[in-house]
Structure formats: structure tokens, C-alpha cells
Design a protein around this motif. Structure first.
Motif, PDB file in Angstrom:
ATOM      1  N   SER A 130       0.841  -1.193   0.000  1.00 42.05           N
ATOM      2  CA  SER A 130       0.000   0.000   0.000  1.00 42.05           C
ATOM      3  C   SER A 130       0.878   1.247   0.000  1.00 42.05           C
ATOM      4  O   SER A 130       2.041   1.199   0.407  1.00 42.05           O
ATOM      5  N   PRO A 131       0.337   2.368  -0.467  1.00 46.75           N
ATOM      6  CA  PRO A 131       1.129   3.609  -0.489  1.00 46.75           C
ATOM      7  C   PRO A 131       1.636   3.977   0.894  1.00 46.75           C
ATOM      8  O   PRO A 131       1.027   3.667   1.914  1.00 46.75           O
ATOM      9  N   ARG A 132       2.762   4.670   0.925  1.00 46.22           N
ATOM     10  CA  ARG A 132       3.399   5.084   2.165  1.00 46.22           C
ATOM     11  C   ARG A 132       3.183   6.582   2.353  1.00 46.22           C
ATOM     12  O   ARG A 132       3.274   7.358   1.411  1.00 46.22           O
ATOM     13  N   GLU A 133       2.879   6.972   3.566  1.00 42.97           N
ATOM     14  CA  GLU A 133       2.689   8.391   3.853  1.00 42.97           C
ATOM     15  C   GLU A 133       4.020   9.138   3.724  1.00 42.97           C
ATOM     16  O   GLU A 133       5.069   8.598   4.080  1.00 42.97           O
ATOM     17  N   PRO A 134       4.000  10.362   3.191  1.00 38.24           N
ATOM     18  CA  PRO A 134       5.231  11.156   3.125  1.00 38.24           C
ATOM     19  C   PRO A 134       5.829  11.361   4.515  1.00 38.24           C
ATOM     20  O   PRO A 134       5.122  11.371   5.518  1.00 38.24           O
ATOM     21  N   ASP A 135       7.137  11.523   4.559  1.00 38.47           N
ATOM     22  CA  ASP A 135       7.851  11.707   5.828  1.00 38.47           C
ATOM     23  C   ASP A 135       7.905  13.189   6.185  1.00 38.47           C
ATOM     24  O   ASP A 135       8.475  13.988   5.431  1.00 38.47           O
ATOM     25  N   ARG A 152       9.423  -1.656  -0.287  1.00 36.83           N
ATOM     26  CA  ARG A 152       9.735  -0.248  -0.044  1.00 36.83           C
ATOM     27  C   ARG A 152      10.071   0.472  -1.358  1.00 36.83           C
ATOM     28  O   ARG A 152       9.693   1.638  -1.541  1.00 36.83           O
ATOM     29  N   VAL A 153      10.759  -0.191  -2.258  1.00 37.74           N
ATOM     30  CA  VAL A 153      11.057   0.426  -3.560  1.00 37.74           C
ATOM     31  C   VAL A 153       9.753   0.758  -4.285  1.00 37.74           C
ATOM     32  O   VAL A 153       9.605   1.847  -4.863  1.00 37.74           O
ATOM     33  N   ILE A 154       8.802  -0.172  -4.253  1.00 38.61           N
ATOM     34  CA  ILE A 154       7.498   0.080  -4.877  1.00 38.61           C
ATOM     35  C   ILE A 154       6.822   1.272  -4.223  1.00 38.61           C
ATOM     36  O   ILE A 154       6.273   2.154  -4.909  1.00 38.61           O
ATOM     37  N   GLN A 155       6.857   1.325  -2.900  1.00 41.43           N
ATOM     38  CA  GLN A 155       6.234   2.449  -2.196  1.00 41.43           C
ATOM     39  C   GLN A 155       6.893   3.775  -2.561  1.00 41.43           C
ATOM     40  O   GLN A 155       6.215   4.795  -2.728  1.00 41.43           O
ATOM     41  N   GLU A 156       8.197   3.781  -2.696  1.00 41.96           N
ATOM     42  CA  GLU A 156       8.911   5.018  -3.005  1.00 41.96           C
ATOM     43  C   GLU A 156       8.554   5.535  -4.397  1.00 41.96           C
ATOM     44  O   GLU A 156       8.598   6.740  -4.651  1.00 41.96           O
ATOM     45  N   TYR A 157       8.210   4.621  -5.309  1.00 48.53           N
ATOM     46  CA  TYR A 157       7.804   5.053  -6.645  1.00 48.53           C
ATOM     47  C   TYR A 157       6.289   5.305  -6.719  1.00 48.53           C
ATOM     48  O   TYR A 157       5.783   5.730  -7.756  1.00 48.53           O
ATOM     49  N   SER A 158       5.603   5.054  -5.614  1.00 49.62           N
ATOM     50  CA  SER A 158       4.148   5.211  -5.589  1.00 49.62           C
ATOM     51  C   SER A 158       3.706   6.585  -5.096  1.00 49.62           C
ATOM     52  O   SER A 158       2.496   6.855  -5.056  1.00 49.62           O
ATOM     53  N   TYR A 159       4.631   7.444  -4.707  1.00 47.36           N
ATOM     54  CA  TYR A 159       4.228   8.786  -4.290  1.00 47.36           C
ATOM     55  C   TYR A 159       3.542   9.505  -5.438  1.00 47.36           C
ATOM     56  O   TYR A 159       3.841   9.260  -6.618  1.00 47.36           O
ATOM     57  N   GLU A 160       2.650  10.379  -5.092  1.00 47.73           N
ATOM     58  CA  GLU A 160       1.801  11.042  -6.079  1.00 47.73           C
ATOM     59  C   GLU A 160       2.601  11.676  -7.219  1.00 47.73           C
ATOM     60  O   GLU A 160       3.548  12.419  -6.982  1.00 47.73           O
ATOM     61  N   ASP A 161       2.198  11.339  -8.439  1.00 49.51           N
ATOM     62  CA  ASP A 161       2.700  11.934  -9.678  1.00 49.51           C
ATOM     63  C   ASP A 161       4.108  11.519 -10.086  1.00 49.51           C
ATOM     64  O   ASP A 161       4.656  12.078 -11.036  1.00 49.51           O
ATOM     65  N   CYS A 162       4.708  10.521  -9.433  1.00 52.68           N
ATOM     66  CA  CYS A 162       5.991  10.010  -9.927  1.00 52.68           C
ATOM     67  C   CYS A 162       5.859   9.559 -11.384  1.00 52.68           C
ATOM     68  O   CYS A 162       6.718   9.848 -12.215  1.00 52.68           O
TER      69      CYS A 162
END
Length: 332
Positions: A40-45, A232-242
């Protein structure tokens, strides 16, 4: 400007054979993607928040700098204290690509992993996505961090920006660990992803972060990374508008244009010690292309070539081996 008369390098026999079975089997991709349906998507830090990786505390930060006629936000994570090392990732990655190396070196160095513009938690608005321009904006972010002179370690698309930093600001780059990007030799058959990614907004190849990340890692890795890291790699590329921002780079220049720029302008401008880092089994960057790197970097203080026993994503495929090479680089 007239067209360049540079000729493409002849493919090594081994690399030509790899092209016979270049892309991964689609059934394998589908099977692997299904293993990550729970991601699932990860919340921004938030700025100043922390997390612990490999037993080391990483702190997240953001900074806004002038660029694109308005502010451009950069996100980075850092750990440790001392002489700075700036890490630049490739596609489809983020600062997280380097977390093993950053944690290992944090006892002696200030390790700074930056999300390139268009990736991770950094700016994704429309603007100037030429790598040289993006590198200048990144330098403004380093200014805001209080980083004057730094070691530079790069991979893939981050290397394109690193090449401009080392050439345009030689007084600021102490040592350059340059990874997984064409240097002097180039053949377009090894870089089909360039035009493919330029068409991403039309074809949708990047729209599904899960599939895109799995496809790339399956295609050009030779060592499978742990599932928790792949998540985690998938989540990092899942941030909005990547998926909207990353293709802008591929529509702002081509691999050929980047290669010509290196040959005609950049390589001779590097003056710091340089370590060329390449995957021993890299499909898109054959090791034979780098054997005589000293000849191509006439003004660099020192030039070494080190192969990592891995495919393309060696910072996570062979993390300890890469860290050893980086320690050698830092002693150059």
C-alpha cells in the motif's frame, strides 16, 4: 547546431548475445507482481521525522529552492556526521536505494540521500527537466543544507546529473563514484528504455508502480533483493505523480544527446578522483565498455574501475561489496 559525427561503439560479442533474450518473460513478471498485491502507499515523511534502518537513525528533511520560475522542493534523508557524501539514485528508485551504504558509512561521514526532482517525495510539478538544469537546482538544495564540498556517488539516471555536477562544479566535488551509465561507449540497442519511457504518458507503462518496479528489477537485476526491500522500492515510486514526472526527463533529452555531451564536453572537465562502478552482469551497461576508462578521463586526478558482482541495481543486490568499493573511493 549541426549533428554530431560520433559513431556508435561496436557491441561486444557477449553483449550482443544478451540481446537475443533481452526482456524478461511476461509470465514471470505477472507472477512476481502478484506477490506484492499487499503493498500500500506510504505516507510522506514529515520534515524532521526519523526512521531506523540497519540499526542507524535516518532523518528526513525537505527544502524549497528557486527553480522553474518558482520554488522547487527537494526531499532528502541523512545519517551520520563528518565529510559529506551525496548519493543520487536512478529510475525507479529514491534515496532508499542507498540505505545500506549510508548506514555503513554513517560512523565516519555525513551521508545524504536525495530524491531527484520528479521522484520520491521531491517536486513533481512541470518545469525544466533537462538533467543539467535539474542538477543546478539540486546544487541549490545542497547550498541550503550547508554542503559546500562533497563526495558524489551516483547510479543510472542520477549519474547523468552527477556528470554535470562534476563537470560544471569541479571545485565542489571531492571524489566521484560514478555508476551504471554509459561513459565513452554507447550503442542504442542497449538502451531501448529511452524511447519507451518517453512514450510513457501515452502508453501507460509507468502508471502502475507495482508492475513498473517489478518489471525493471526483474529485467536488469541478476540477484533478487529481499521482498521487504522490494516493497519499499514500490512504495517510493508510488508517491503522487511520480509516473507523470519521471517521463519528463526522457522527453527533455535522449540517451544519444547525453552521450554526445559527455564525449564532447563533460569527460575532459572532470578533475577529481573518479571510480567507475558497474555491474559485472549488467545487461544494459556491458563491462567491456569501461575497461579503458583512464583514456577517456584525461584530467581526472585518479581513475579506477570496479565491477560489482550483480546486475544493474547493485546497491541492493550486493550491498556489502559496493560499500567496500566506496571505502576505497573515499581513500583515493
Amino acid at each position: 547546431m549541426p549533428a554530431s559525427n560520433l559513431s556508435y561503439s561496436e557491441l561486444p560479442e557477449r553483449a550482443a548475445k544478451v540481446l537475443e533474450h533481452f526482456f524478461p518473460d511476461e509470465e514471470l513478471i505477472a507472477k512476481r507482481v502478484a506477490e506484492f498485491t499487499d503493498v500500500s502507499p506510504r505516507e510522506p515523511d514529515p520534515d524532521g521525522s526519523t526512521e531506523v534502518l540497519d540499526g542507524v537513525t535516518f532523518t528526513h528533511h525537505t527544502v524549497d529552492v528557486d527553480g522553474d520560475k518558482e520554488l522547487v522542493r527537494f526531499h532528502w534523508a541523512e545519517c551520520g556526521e563528518g565529510e559529506p557524501i551525496v548519493f543520487l539514485h536512478g529510475i525507479p528508485d529514491s534515496w532508499y536505494q542507498w540505505h545500506h551504504q549510508m548506514a555503513s558509512l554513517a560512523g565516519e561521514y555525513r551521508c545524504i540521500g536525495i530524491d531527484l526532482k520528479g521522484y520520491g517525495q521531491s517536486e513533481k510539478s512541470p518545469g525544466d527537466y533537462r538533467h543539467e538544469a535539474a542538477a543546478e537546482q539540486l546544487l541549490l538544495a545542497l547550498d541550503a543544507m550547508g554542503v559546500e564540498r562533497f563526495n558524489l556517488v551516483t547510479h543510472d539516471r542520477g549519474t547523468v546529473q552527477g556528470d554535470y555536477l562534476a563537470a560544471n562544479h569541479p571545485d565542489r566535488v571531492l571524489r566521484y563514484g560514478r555508476g551504471e551509465q554509459h561513459l565513452y561507449h554507447f550503442h542504442p540497442s542497449l538502451a531501448p528504455q529511452g524511447p519507451m519511457f518517453a512514450e510513457a504518458p501515452r502508453t501507460g507503462i509507468m502508471d502502475d508502480p507495482r508492475r513498473f518496479v517489478v518489471w525493471l528489477y526483474t529485467w536488469i537485476s541478476s540477484v533478487e533483493i529481499p521482498d521487504d526491500e522490494m516493497r519499499r522500492v514500490i512504495q517510493e515510486y508510488s508517491y503522487e505523480d511520480c509516473f507523470r514526472a519521471a517521463p519528463r526527463y526522457f522527453n527533455s533529452s535522449t540517451f544519444r544527446q547525453e552521450w554526445i555531451d559527455r564525449r564532447e564536453r563533460l569527460l575532459q572537465a572532470w578533475t577529481c578522483p573518479v571510480m567507475i562502478l558497474q555491474g559485472y552482469d549488467s545487461k544494459t551497461q556491458p563491462r567491456e565498455f569501461y575497461e579503458n576508462a583512464r583514456e577517456y578521463l584525461p584530467n581526472a586526478a585518479d581513475v579506477r574501475v570496479r565491477y560489482v558482482h550483480a546486475g544493474h541495481f547493485w546497491s541492493m543486490e550486493s550491498p556489502e561489496e559496493l560499500t567496500g568499493h566506496l571505502r576505497e573511493l573515499l581513500g583515493m
